[in-house]
Design a protein around this motif. Structure first.
Motif, short mmCIF file in Angstrom:
data_model
loop_
_atom_site.label_atom_id
_atom_site.label_comp_id
_atom_site.label_asym_id
_atom_site.label_seq_id
_atom_site.Cartn_x
_atom_site.Cartn_y
_atom_site.Cartn_z
N HIS A 39 -8.95 1.99 -1.12
CA HIS A 39 -8.72 1.36 -2.54
C HIS A 39 -7.02 1.03 -2.49
O HIS A 39 -6.69 -0.02 -3.47
N SER A 40 -6.16 1.71 -1.92
CA SER A 40 -4.84 1.10 -1.68
C SER A 40 -4.81 -0.17 -1.16
O SER A 40 -3.99 -0.94 -1.72
N ASP A 41 -5.87 -0.54 -0.26
CA ASP A 41 -5.58 -2.06 0.22
C ASP A 41 -6.16 -2.98 -1.01
O ASP A 41 -5.49 -4.03 -1.29
N LEU A 42 -6.90 -2.46 -1.61
CA LEU A 42 -7.57 -3.22 -3.11
C LEU A 42 -6.44 -3.56 -3.86
O LEU A 42 -6.39 -4.67 -4.48
N HIS A 43 -5.53 -2.68 -4.13
CA HIS A 43 -4.44 -2.87 -4.99
C HIS A 43 -3.49 -4.03 -4.85
O HIS A 43 -3.10 -4.88 -5.63
N PHE A 44 -3.44 -4.20 -3.45
CA PHE A 44 -2.60 -5.46 -2.72
C PHE A 44 -3.65 -6.74 -3.02
O PHE A 44 -2.99 -7.90 -3.24
N ILE A 45 -4.59 -6.50 -2.40
CA ILE A 45 -5.72 -7.71 -2.45
C ILE A 45 -5.90 -8.53 -3.70
O ILE A 45 -5.86 -9.60 -3.98
N ASP A 46 -6.07 -7.63 -4.85
CA ASP A 46 -6.45 -7.99 -6.13
C ASP A 46 -4.97 -8.37 -6.95
O ASP A 46 -4.97 -8.74 -8.17
N GLY A 47 -3.61 -7.84 -6.50
CA GLY A 47 -2.37 -8.34 -6.87
C GLY A 47 -1.95 -7.26 -7.65
O GLY A 47 -0.78 -7.61 -8.55
N ALA A 48 -2.28 -6.09 -8.17
CA ALA A 48 -1.81 -5.10 -8.80
C ALA A 48 -0.49 -4.55 -8.43
O ALA A 48 0.41 -4.32 -9.03
N TYR A 49 -0.24 -4.69 -6.99
CA TYR A 49 1.09 -4.22 -6.21
C TYR A 49 1.30 -5.46 -5.52
O TYR A 49 0.58 -5.95 -4.70
N PRO A 50 2.79 -6.03 -5.43
CA PRO A 50 3.11 -7.11 -4.81
C PRO A 50 3.25 -6.95 -3.61
O PRO A 50 3.35 -5.82 -3.04
N HIS A 51 3.26 -8.20 -2.58
CA HIS A 51 3.60 -8.16 -1.23
C HIS A 51 3.62 -9.39 -0.72
O HIS A 51 3.10 -10.41 -1.36
N ALA A 52 4.40 -9.63 0.22
CA ALA A 52 4.91 -10.97 0.78
C ALA A 52 3.43 -11.51 1.47
O ALA A 52 2.78 -10.80 2.10
N MET A 53 3.21 -12.79 1.54
CA MET A 53 1.87 -13.50 1.83
C MET A 53 2.23 -14.56 3.00
O MET A 53 3.47 -15.13 2.89
#
Length: 363
Positions: A39-53
């Motif tokens: 589920h931690s991956d999902l936080h980034f995939i769905d945009g709840a947590y930011p990450h460089a793309m």
């Protein structure tokens, strides 16, 4: 190599070709054998947590070492390894005081002069490495302190779960809570992390293990893994039920969901002197607290990133627990899928009715 790439938050992952660099002095090149969907991956995939793309998610993995850099001393080619996102430098304040999971790991990231670990296309566009691992790919290039060698008798699909869910859930019991045999514990949320905490609480000799989840299927899984009681998290009197079962409140309440309501419930069900441990990735604007009477009652609130693990020691022990029949990882795996099925796997995770999906790579 083939990898699942996140080009834009809120969009499906794209399967594409990515180039991976040769290992630098302290780096290890790994052929990925299995990777769990977390589920931690999902936080980034769905945009709840930011990450460089663009970036490659994935962090709950096991594989086989292909080659190592010139300074690597901890693993050898051919070793079976589990990776861990809480890479440690070994010499900062947190590492030398035994809190390796808090290490910021600056030394474990590739230096700029070494070039990017991951690129794609003729123009060598940089593909960002997520959580120092990027395991949704056929190969991983990581710092040697982001992986640990394990017994080769350990099945790779189950070994992958040790990289996050089990390390976090079991680590909360063994390391963060230091549960004493006979103490009562409530685990709020019966996903991969919560189920691992339930299993670890049984191993640790908890007097009562109360599993709290809104999904009946997950409550049944919790019973298989060691829960002595189950409570519907959506019941209006959920807190009262837990307090009644535990004769006044639990010694430990573990939040394994990442929601405000479940964190508040963890605090509400504590007995005097009890501790609430928050494992879930909460929304960034969430705040969890103790009231004045909670403080006067000696109650405590703590976070425990990755279960406050010491993963070079903890992971081989967890492997041993599995091989001896103490740790039940088989029940945690709901399905085995291919990399091409990753988006469907995350759709099932959003539905919230099953345990872990694990990607199996051709090895």
């Amino acid at each position: 190599m083939k990898a699942a790439i996140l080009d834009q938050a809120g969009k499906p992952l794209v399967i594409g070709e990515v180039d991976i660099a040769a290992p630098g002095p302290h780096e290890v090149l790994i052929r990925t054998a299995a990777c769990g969907l977390c589920h931690s991956d999902l936080h980034f995939i769905d945009g709840a947590y930011p990450h460089a793309m663009p970036a490659i998610p994935g962090h709950e993995a096991a594989g086989v070492v292909i080659s190592v850099g010139s300074e690597v001393r901890t693993v050898l080619p051919g070793d079976h390894v589990v990776t861990c996102l809480s890479a440690f430098c070994g010499h900062c304040e947190f590492c030398v005081t035994g809190r390796m999971a808090l290490c910021l790991g600056g030394d474990t990231r590739r230096q700029k002069f070494g070039g990017a670990r991951l690129t794609r296309g003729a123009d060598k566009e940089v593909v960002n490495q997520m959580l120092n691992l990027s395991a949704f790919a056929e190969k991983m290039l990581v710092h040697e302190h982001a992986c640990v060698s394990i017994d080769k008798d350990m099945p790779m699909d189950r070994a992958a779960l040790l990289g996050c869910a089990v390390t976090t859930g079991a680590g909360a019991i063994f390391n963060a809570c230091k549960l004493v045999p006979g103490e009562t514990v409530a685990i709020i949320g019966c996903g991969g992390v919560g189920l691992a905490a339930i299993n670890a609480a049984r191993i640790a000799g908890a007097g009562q293990v109360i599993a709290v989840d809104p999904v009946p299927e997950k409550r049944e899984l919790a019973k298989v893994l060691g829960a002595t009681h189950v409570v519907d998290a959506m019941a209006d009197d959920a807190a009262k039920q837990i307090i009644a079962i535990s004769s006044g409140g639990v010694h430990h309440a573990i939040e394994a969901v990442g929601r405000q309501a479940s964190a508040d419930l963890a605090v509400a069900v504590l007995r005097r002197g009890g501790t609430a441990t928050i494992l879930g990735m909460m929304p960034l604007d969430c705040k969890v607290g103790l009231g004045a009477m909670d403080l006067l009652g000696g109650k405590k609130l703590q976070g425990a990133i990755m279960g406050m693990n010491h993963f070079p020691v903890d992971l081989p022990r967890l492997v041993d627990f599995y091989l001896r029949g103490l740790l039940d990882l088989d029940t945690l795996i709901a399905e085995r899928i291919t990399l091409d099925q990753i988006n469907e796997g995350f759709d099932k995770m959003r539905a919230g009715t099953s345990a872990r999906s694990v990607i199996i790579f051709d090895t």
